[in-house]
Design a protein around this motif. Structure first.
Motif, PDB file in Angstrom:
ATOM      1  N   VAL A  12       0.855  -1.192   0.000  1.00 12.20           N
ATOM      2  CA  VAL A  12       0.000   0.000   0.000  1.00 12.20           C
ATOM      3  C   VAL A  12       0.891   1.242   0.000  1.00 12.20           C
ATOM      4  N   LEU A  13       0.717   2.074  -1.020  1.00 13.19           N
ATOM      5  CA  LEU A  13       1.485   3.314  -1.128  1.00 13.19           C
ATOM      6  C   LEU A  13       0.759   4.481  -0.461  1.00 13.19           C
ATOM      7  N   SER A  14      -0.562   4.466  -0.560  1.00 16.93           N
ATOM      8  CA  SER A  14      -1.342   5.520   0.082  1.00 16.93           C
ATOM      9  C   SER A  14      -2.780   5.078   0.229  1.00 16.93           C
ATOM     10  N   PHE A  15      -3.442   5.640   1.220  1.00 15.13           N
ATOM     11  CA  PHE A  15      -4.869   5.396   1.444  1.00 15.13           C
ATOM     12  C   PHE A  15      -5.483   6.723   1.852  1.00 15.13           C
ATOM     13  N   ASP A  16      -6.318   7.264   0.993  1.00  8.79           N
ATOM     14  CA  ASP A  16      -6.897   8.578   1.247  1.00  8.79           C
ATOM     15  C   ASP A  16      -8.404   8.517   1.059  1.00  8.79           C
ATOM     16  N   LYS A  17      -9.121   8.473   2.177  1.00 12.86           N
ATOM     17  CA  LYS A  17     -10.582   8.432   2.169  1.00 12.86           C
ATOM     18  C   LYS A  17     -11.068   7.226   1.374  1.00 12.86           C
ATOM     19  N   ARG A  19      -9.939   6.127  -1.674  1.00 11.97           N
ATOM     20  CA  ARG A  19      -9.039   5.740  -2.757  1.00 11.97           C
ATOM     21  C   ARG A  19      -7.777   5.111  -2.186  1.00 11.97           C
ATOM     22  N   ILE A  20      -7.378   3.967  -2.773  1.00 12.28           N
ATOM     23  CA  ILE A  20      -6.184   3.265  -2.311  1.00 12.28           C
ATOM     24  C   ILE A  20      -5.240   3.055  -3.495  1.00 12.28           C
ATOM     25  N   LYS A  21      -3.941   3.293  -3.241  1.00 14.26           N
ATOM     26  CA  LYS A  21      -2.911   3.125  -4.267  1.00 14.26           C
ATOM     27  C   LYS A  21      -1.976   2.011  -3.816  1.00 14.26           C
ATOM     28  N   ILE A  22      -1.738   1.054  -4.710  1.00 13.88           N
ATOM     29  CA  ILE A  22      -0.970  -0.146  -4.364  1.00 13.88           C
ATOM     30  C   ILE A  22       0.118  -0.392  -5.404  1.00 13.88           C
ATOM     31  N   TYR A  23       1.325  -0.715  -4.936  1.00 17.07           N
ATOM     32  CA  TYR A  23       2.372  -1.132  -5.861  1.00 17.07           C
ATOM     33  C   TYR A  23       2.306  -2.651  -5.994  1.00 17.07           C
ATOM     34  N   ALA A  24       1.980  -3.121  -7.193  1.00 17.69           N
ATOM     35  CA  ALA A  24       1.807  -4.556  -7.437  1.00 17.69           C
ATOM     36  C   ALA A  24       2.988  -5.180  -8.165  1.00 17.69           C
ATOM     37  N   GLY A  25       3.862  -4.351  -8.720  1.00 19.21           N
ATOM     38  CA  GLY A  25       4.973  -4.858  -9.518  1.00 19.21           C
ATOM     39  C   GLY A  25       4.703  -4.655 -10.999  1.00 19.21           C
ATOM     40  N   LYS A  26       5.758  -4.369 -11.758  1.00 19.93           N
ATOM     41  CA  LYS A  26       5.582  -4.024 -13.170  1.00 19.93           C
ATOM     42  C   LYS A  26       5.079  -5.187 -14.019  1.00 19.93           C
ATOM     43  N   ASN A  27       5.302  -6.427 -13.570  1.00 24.08           N
ATOM     44  CA  ASN A  27       4.834  -7.574 -14.362  1.00 24.08           C
ATOM     45  C   ASN A  27       3.437  -8.045 -13.955  1.00 24.08           C
ATOM     46  N   PHE A  28       2.788  -7.321 -13.047  1.00 25.26           N
ATOM     47  CA  PHE A  28       1.388  -7.612 -12.695  1.00 25.26           C
ATOM     48  C   PHE A  28       0.522  -6.742 -13.617  1.00 25.26           C
ATOM     49  N   PHE A  55      -7.391   2.216  -6.946  1.00 25.23           N
ATOM     50  CA  PHE A  55      -8.754   1.701  -6.795  1.00 25.23           C
ATOM     51  C   PHE A  55      -9.595   2.687  -5.986  1.00 25.23           C
ATOM     52  N   ASP A  56     -10.876   2.758  -6.329  1.00 23.62           N
ATOM     53  CA  ASP A  56     -11.841   3.480  -5.497  1.00 23.62           C
ATOM     54  C   ASP A  56     -12.517   2.488  -4.563  1.00 23.62           C
ATOM     55  N   LEU A  57     -12.794   2.917  -3.335  1.00 25.57           N
ATOM     56  CA  LEU A  57     -13.445   2.074  -2.343  1.00 25.57           C
ATOM     57  C   LEU A  57     -14.800   2.666  -1.986  1.00 25.57           C
ATOM     58  N   SER A  58     -15.854   1.903  -2.222  1.00 22.27           N
ATOM     59  CA  SER A  58     -17.198   2.377  -1.911  1.00 22.27           C
ATOM     60  C   SER A  58     -17.433   2.338  -0.405  1.00 22.27           C
ATOM     61  N   PRO A  59     -18.400   3.099   0.096  1.00 24.89           N
ATOM     62  CA  PRO A  59     -18.738   3.037   1.525  1.00 24.89           C
ATOM     63  C   PRO A  59     -19.080   1.621   1.982  1.00 24.89           C
ATOM     64  N   LEU A  67     -10.232  -3.194   4.575  1.00 19.24           N
ATOM     65  CA  LEU A  67      -9.491  -2.216   3.783  1.00 19.24           C
ATOM     66  C   LEU A  67      -9.536  -0.825   4.399  1.00 19.24           C
ATOM     67  N   SER A  68     -10.522  -0.585   5.248  1.00 18.66           N
ATOM     68  CA  SER A  68     -10.582   0.708   5.935  1.00 18.66           C
ATOM     69  C   SER A  68      -9.482   0.832   6.989  1.00 18.66           C
ATOM     70  N   LEU A  69      -8.845  -0.295   7.335  1.00 20.66           N
ATOM     71  CA  LEU A  69      -7.827  -0.320   8.392  1.00 20.66           C
ATOM     72  C   LEU A  69      -6.408  -0.304   7.849  1.00 20.66           C
ATOM     73  N   VAL A  70      -6.243  -0.479   6.527  1.00 15.08           N
ATOM     74  CA  VAL A  70      -4.884  -0.561   5.978  1.00 15.08           C
ATOM     75  C   VAL A  70      -4.210   0.803   6.019  1.00 15.08           C
ATOM     76  N   ARG A  71      -2.905   0.766   6.129  1.00 13.52           N
ATOM     77  CA  ARG A  71      -2.096   1.981   6.174  1.00 13.52           C
ATOM     78  C   ARG A  71      -0.931   1.850   5.198  1.00 13.52           C
ATOM     79  N   ARG A  72      -0.301   2.949   4.922  1.00 12.83           N
ATOM     80  CA  ARG A  72       0.860   2.961   4.032  1.00 12.83           C
ATOM     81  C   ARG A  72       1.910   1.972   4.540  1.00 12.83           C
ATOM     82  N   GLY A  73       2.399   1.130   3.653  1.00 11.90           N
ATOM     83  CA  GLY A  73       3.399   0.135   4.012  1.00 11.90           C
ATOM     84  C   GLY A  73       2.830  -1.240   4.291  1.00 11.90           C
ATOM     85  N   ASP A  74       1.505  -1.334   4.461  1.00  8.63           N
ATOM     86  CA  ASP A  74       0.871  -2.642   4.665  1.00  8.63           C
ATOM     87  C   ASP A  74       0.896  -3.444   3.368  1.00  8.63           C
TER      88      ASP A  74
END
Length: 209
Positions: A12-17, A19-28, A55-59, A67-74
């Motif tokens: 997890v690179l960032s989690f903002d409200k 929206r979540i950004k994840i590094y999956a690797g260039k071959n994913f 990704f967008d996360l719905s309510p 997923l509401s509990l994840v933090r950067r680096g998880d």
């Protein structure tokens, strides 16, 4: 649709409200609009660039999953959706998380491990011994059912590929029941009621009298 065979973990690179950004690797490799299982939740790719997925996360997703509990680096489990005609190595997983449950115990046995999970009342009817469950999107088999918990055994390969190696007692994981078990457990009582046949839980035995 997924099989519960996690391909890798993403960071997890960032989690903002919502929206979540994840590094999956260039071959994913996935494209915008495709579905990806993230900790067992089916999410739609908003953008994919150089291995970074957004990704967008719905309510509803935030309410039901961890997923509401994840933090950067998880680390989160990732699986791309099944292609038509592909084999299913695990079991049919929809990516529709029912609820999140607590890890109640972890017992290491060499490279193997036993995980004990909370048996909430709402999921009790979906748990059968030797039946399938999806935990954080991982296809697992129930080894044992206790009064307030259920147990699964984890092989070394599953520990290596998934985020279970980072988990500790008290963490929350996402739970999805086996599709076929859930369908029977939810629909059968309705049909019995329509036919005026009492369900097993309502039938009085000689012991009850």
């Amino acid at each position: 649709m997924f099989s519960g065979i996690v391909e890798r973990t993403g960071k997890v690179l960032s989690f903002d409200k919502n929206r979540i950004k994840i590094y999956a690797g260039k071959n994913f490799r996935v494209k915008k609009g495709e579905s990806v299982s993230v900790n067992g939740a089916c999410l739609t790719v908003v953008s994919s660039r150089q291995g970074i997925l957004l990704f967008d996360l719905s309510p509803e997703t935030l309410r039901r999953t961890n997923l509401s509990l994840v933090r950067r680096g998880d680390f989160v489990n990732l699986e791309r959706s099944l292609k038509l005609g592909a084999g299913v190595s695990g079991h049919i997983v929809q990516g529709h998380v029912l609820t999140s449950i607590l890890i109640k115990g972890i017992e290491k046995k060499g490279e193997f491990a036993r995980f004990e999970f909370e048996l909430k009342e709402e999921i009790e009817k979906y748990i059968i011994e030797k039946g399938f469950v999806a935990i954080d999107g991982i296809s697992l088999t129930v080894s044992e059912i206790k009064s307030k918990t259920f147990v699964v055994d984890i092989i070394p390969e599953t520990m290596r590929v998934t985020n279970l190696k980072y988990k500790k007692v008290g963490d929350k994981v996402n739970f999805e029941p086996d599709f076929f078990v859930k369908t029977i457990a939810d629909l059968l009582p309705r049909y019995l009621e329509k036919l005026k046949i009492p369900s097993a839980s309502k039938i009085k035995t000689h012991r009850d009298n």
